[in-house]
Design a protein around this motif. Structure first.
Motif, PDB file in Angstrom:
ATOM      1  N   ALA A 102      43.725  35.516  31.579  1.00 32.13           N
ATOM      2  CA  ALA A 102      44.408  36.093  32.732  1.00 32.13           C
ATOM      3  C   ALA A 102      44.217  37.257  32.434  1.00 32.13           C
ATOM      4  O   ALA A 102      44.249  38.536  33.352  1.00 32.13           O
ATOM      5  CB  ALA A 102      46.108  35.612  33.010  1.00 32.13           C
ATOM      6  N   ARG A 103      44.168  37.838  31.049  1.00 36.59           N
ATOM      7  CA  ARG A 103      43.894  39.152  30.347  1.00 36.59           C
ATOM      8  C   ARG A 103      42.800  39.764  30.961  1.00 36.59           C
ATOM      9  O   ARG A 103      42.570  40.684  31.590  1.00 36.59           O
ATOM     10  CB  ARG A 103      44.392  39.524  29.060  1.00 36.59           C
ATOM     11  N   GLN A 104      41.703  39.403  30.947  1.00 29.53           N
ATOM     12  CA  GLN A 104      39.811  39.216  31.598  1.00 29.53           C
ATOM     13  C   GLN A 104      40.525  40.202  32.840  1.00 29.53           C
ATOM     14  O   GLN A 104      39.863  40.867  33.473  1.00 29.53           O
ATOM     15  CB  GLN A 104      39.438  38.265  31.556  1.00 29.53           C
ATOM     16  N   GLY A 119      37.065  37.041  45.380  1.00 28.30           N
ATOM     17  CA  GLY A 119      37.682  37.331  45.866  1.00 28.30           C
ATOM     18  C   GLY A 119      39.046  37.633  44.977  1.00 28.30           C
ATOM     19  O   GLY A 119      40.258  37.571  45.209  1.00 28.30           O
ATOM     20  N   ILE A 120      38.992  37.478  43.781  1.00 30.49           N
ATOM     21  CA  ILE A 120      39.830  38.151  42.465  1.00 30.49           C
ATOM     22  C   ILE A 120      40.282  39.672  42.634  1.00 30.49           C
ATOM     23  O   ILE A 120      41.501  40.043  42.432  1.00 30.49           O
ATOM     24  CB  ILE A 120      39.910  38.008  41.474  1.00 30.49           C
ATOM     25  N   VAL A 121      39.300  40.251  43.329  1.00 30.67           N
ATOM     26  CA  VAL A 121      39.541  41.540  43.279  1.00 30.67           C
ATOM     27  C   VAL A 121      39.675  41.610  45.085  1.00 30.67           C
ATOM     28  O   VAL A 121      38.570  41.550  45.274  1.00 30.67           O
ATOM     29  CB  VAL A 121      38.950  42.819  42.768  1.00 30.67           C
ATOM     30  N   PRO A 122      40.288  42.214  45.419  1.00 28.82           N
ATOM     31  CA  PRO A 122      40.461  42.854  47.083  1.00 28.82           C
ATOM     32  C   PRO A 122      39.816  43.627  47.107  1.00 28.82           C
ATOM     33  O   PRO A 122      39.385  44.502  46.625  1.00 28.82           O
ATOM     34  CB  PRO A 122      41.614  43.690  47.818  1.00 28.82           C
ATOM     35  N   GLY A 123      38.442  43.418  48.523  1.00 35.00           N
ATOM     36  CA  GLY A 123      37.537  45.171  48.802  1.00 35.00           C
ATOM     37  C   GLY A 123      37.977  45.741  49.053  1.00 35.00           C
ATOM     38  O   GLY A 123      38.574  46.111  50.302  1.00 35.00           O
ATOM     39  N   GLU A 139      36.267  44.779  25.140  1.00 38.12           N
ATOM     40  CA  GLU A 139      36.387  43.286  24.785  1.00 38.12           C
ATOM     41  C   GLU A 139      36.318  42.396  25.499  1.00 38.12           C
ATOM     42  O   GLU A 139      35.508  41.760  26.169  1.00 38.12           O
ATOM     43  CB  GLU A 139      37.091  42.925  23.492  1.00 38.12           C
ATOM     44  N   HIS A 140      37.504  42.394  26.722  1.00 37.98           N
ATOM     45  CA  HIS A 140      37.715  41.786  27.574  1.00 37.98           C
ATOM     46  C   HIS A 140      36.855  41.778  28.664  1.00 37.98           C
ATOM     47  O   HIS A 140      36.495  40.906  28.963  1.00 37.98           O
ATOM     48  CB  HIS A 140      39.672  42.566  27.743  1.00 37.98           C
ATOM     49  N   PRO A 159      38.518  32.311  44.669  1.00 40.12           N
ATOM     50  CA  PRO A 159      39.293  33.110  44.001  1.00 40.12           C
ATOM     51  C   PRO A 159      39.665  32.190  42.651  1.00 40.12           C
ATOM     52  O   PRO A 159      39.488  32.547  41.705  1.00 40.12           O
ATOM     53  CB  PRO A 159      40.289  33.065  44.872  1.00 40.12           C
ATOM     54  N   ASP A 160      40.400  31.374  42.667  1.00 40.93           N
ATOM     55  CA  ASP A 160      40.031  29.830  42.101  1.00 40.93           C
ATOM     56  C   ASP A 160      39.532  28.913  40.856  1.00 40.93           C
ATOM     57  O   ASP A 160      39.560  29.595  39.817  1.00 40.93           O
ATOM     58  CB  ASP A 160      40.727  28.716  42.737  1.00 40.93           C
ATOM     59  N   GLY A 161      37.865  29.222  41.346  1.00 41.78           N
ATOM     60  CA  GLY A 161      36.958  28.948  40.101  1.00 41.78           C
ATOM     61  C   GLY A 161      36.740  30.287  40.094  1.00 41.78           C
ATOM     62  O   GLY A 161      36.502  30.214  38.282  1.00 41.78           O
ATOM     63  N   ALA A 162      36.212  31.523  40.661  1.00 47.12           N
ATOM     64  CA  ALA A 162      36.292  32.498  39.824  1.00 47.12           C
ATOM     65  C   ALA A 162      37.069  33.141  38.406  1.00 47.12           C
ATOM     66  O   ALA A 162      37.248  33.189  37.901  1.00 47.12           O
ATOM     67  CB  ALA A 162      36.746  33.734  40.344  1.00 47.12           C
ATOM     68  N   GLN A 163      38.788  32.656  39.063  1.00 43.21           N
ATOM     69  CA  GLN A 163      39.875  33.118  37.936  1.00 43.21           C
ATOM     70  C   GLN A 163      39.737  32.432  37.003  1.00 43.21           C
ATOM     71  O   GLN A 163      40.342  32.017  35.961  1.00 43.21           O
ATOM     72  CB  GLN A 163      41.181  33.083  39.002  1.00 43.21           C
ATOM     73  N   ALA A 164      39.022  31.085  37.165  1.00 38.88           N
ATOM     74  CA  ALA A 164      39.063  29.812  36.402  1.00 38.88           C
ATOM     75  C   ALA A 164      38.217  30.161  34.999  1.00 38.88           C
ATOM     76  O   ALA A 164      38.267  30.039  34.373  1.00 38.88           O
ATOM     77  CB  ALA A 164      38.992  28.146  36.057  1.00 38.88           C
ATOM     78  N   LEU A 165      36.940  30.872  35.311  1.00 37.94           N
ATOM     79  CA  LEU A 165      36.499  31.566  34.215  1.00 37.94           C
ATOM     80  C   LEU A 165      36.420  32.747  33.234  1.00 37.94           C
ATOM     81  O   LEU A 165      36.357  32.850  32.983  1.00 37.94           O
ATOM     82  CB  LEU A 165      34.237  32.078  34.784  1.00 37.94           C
ATOM     83  N   LEU A 166      38.224  33.034  33.949  1.00 36.25           N
ATOM     84  CA  LEU A 166      38.170  34.499  33.115  1.00 36.25           C
ATOM     85  C   LEU A 166      40.083  34.250  32.630  1.00 36.25           C
ATOM     86  O   LEU A 166      40.319  33.161  33.205  1.00 36.25           O
ATOM     87  CB  LEU A 166      38.314  35.415  33.858  1.00 36.25           C
TER      88      LEU A 166
END
Length: 78
Positions: free
Chosen positions: A18-20, A74-78, A49-50, A9-16
């Motif tokens: 907050a708005r994305q 893990g950035i979206v619950p499954g 676009e996002h 989740p931390d690494g994944a969120q770093a790619l996007l």
């Protein structure tokens, strides 16, 4: 086939941004771009676009591919 970027989740969120991340989460809940736009107070084109930029950043080819990546990351619950 493009390899998706990995990370928890931390690494994944770093790619996007907050708005994305927010737009991807709403897509994962099944909202359309129009519904997401209404909920966030932005235009449908901005939502598109996002999503497009999020797909590019993680290497996803489709919106479904992006949502699957978000769940697996893990950035979206499954």
């Amino acid at each position: 086939m493009t390899a998706l970027r990995q990370g928890g989740p931390d690494g994944a969120q770093a790619l996007l941004t907050a708005r994305q991340t927010e737009v991807v989460r709403l897509a994962a809940l099944g909202l359309t771009a129009k519904e997401t736009a209404r909920r966030l107070g932005i235009s449908k084109n901005t939502v598109d676009e996002h999503l497009s930029e999020a797909r590019r950043r993680v290497g996803a080819t489709t919106k479904s591919h992006l949502v699957g990546w978000a769940v697996a990351s893990g950035i979206v619950p499954g």
